[in-house]
Design an enzyme around this catalytic site. Structure first.
Site: not given
Ligand code: ASP
Length: 317
Positions: A151, A179, A181-182
């Protein structure tokens, strides 16, 4: 007057340079943040953010982004948005909404279109090929589908003392449709308070969400810790806790900056980032986990940069 920008991964560096030019000329932290993220979203060879990002298991590129202003705590976010050129700009616009400030899926895409944000087919031929090769590999070699994600997470500070944090991501390659993520979640992927500082995360979202690490780092800076101390104490103790209680910690990395332009990072995997402030021009560094909950930070080598450039542009069969 202090100012600065810190951002995850080597890919953010060109944006960090632009952001700091703006900040030096008294531009706002909000504009600096948007400029940084857009430059990553627009670049076709970055596979994990915006245009050129890798798609989900069904071949659809779903993107997540968030924007938070540390003066007012206004925040906006989108998740699973599709075919919109700059998800970060949509998140920024949503941060001004009193209601409905976090939109997902079709609702997010419809909002962006209604508000006149540029539509664009975001899945490139290169990303589609990588996806279809990966599908074959997964079948043939029984590989884990979830390899490849990064990200762009950014924190900016302007000369007026305002701070902004934000993220943009295509999430996990081969993720299940829907899905999230964070990255678009306040407290996990990002957090900022202009009276203290801000933080942002990259890494396995499923694990980052278990610790709300961005918020925790800001909370520790409020208690008086430097950004580096806050990052070290937060990330490595959570890594240990997760290993103990859950059995395993995914890869994750965090960046932070306080309202004086001081910065810090911590990571449990090799991690590059770009940072510049009132004292030093933007530069790329590489960080690794050290002993006893510490982080080893070194300037990036030309060799590393050359190999990276070659890797991201390598022809795809
Ligand atoms: N944090 C991101 C997610 O889980 C992916 C990443 O930053 O590598 O969607």
């Amino acid at each position: 007057m202090n100012y600065g920008t810190i951002a995850t991964w080597r890919m953010a560096h060109d944006g960090v340079i632009k952001a700091n030019e703006l900040l030096q000329n008294s531009g706002s932290s909000d504009d600096a943040l948007e400029i940084t993220v857009k430059s990553v979203e627009d670049y076709p060879f970055y596979k994990s953010v915006g245009f050129g990002g890798l798609p989900n298991a069904k071949g659809i590129l779903e993107m997540d982004a968030a924007f938070m202003n540390g003066d007012t705590f206004q925040l906006g976010a989108v998740a699973g948005i599709t075919d919109i050129k700059n998800p970060i700009s949509v998140a920024r616009k949503l941060s001004h909404e009193k209601f409905n400030s976090f939109l997902v899926g079709q609702g997010a895409t419809d909002y962006a279109i209604e508000e006149g944000f540029e539509e664009k087919e975001m899945l490139t031929e290169r990303a589609r090929k990588i996806w279809s090769n990966r599908l074959d590999d997964i079948k043939k070699h029984n590989l884990s589908a979830y390899d490849g994600h990064d990200t762009v997470g950014v924190v900016t500070l302007d000369k007026q003392g305002s701070m902004t944090a934000g993220t943009s991501s295509s999430g996990l390659f081969m993720k299940r449709p829907g899905r999230v993520g964070d990255s678009p979640l306040s407290g996990s992927g990002f957090y900022v308070d202009s009276e203290i500082g801000g933080a942002s995360a990259t890494g396995l979202g499923e694990d980052l969400m278990k610790g709300c690490l961005a918020y925790e780092i800001v909370r520790k800076m409020k208690e008086g810790l430097s950004p580096q101390e806050a990052c070290d104490q937060t990330l490595y103790s959570f890594h240990d806790l997760l290993t103990k209680r859950y059995g395993k910690a995914g890869a994750f990395s965090l960046i932070a900056m306080n309202n004086r332009g001081q910065w810090g990072v911590a990571t449990n995997v090799e991690f590059t980032f770009s940072v510049g402030n009132q004292e030093k021009e933007p530069a790329i560094f590489i960080a690794n986990m050290g002993n006893n909950h510490s982080t080893i930070i070194e300037p990036i080598s030309q060799e590393w940069l050359d190999a990276y450039e070659k890797r991201i542009k390598a022809p795809i069969k």
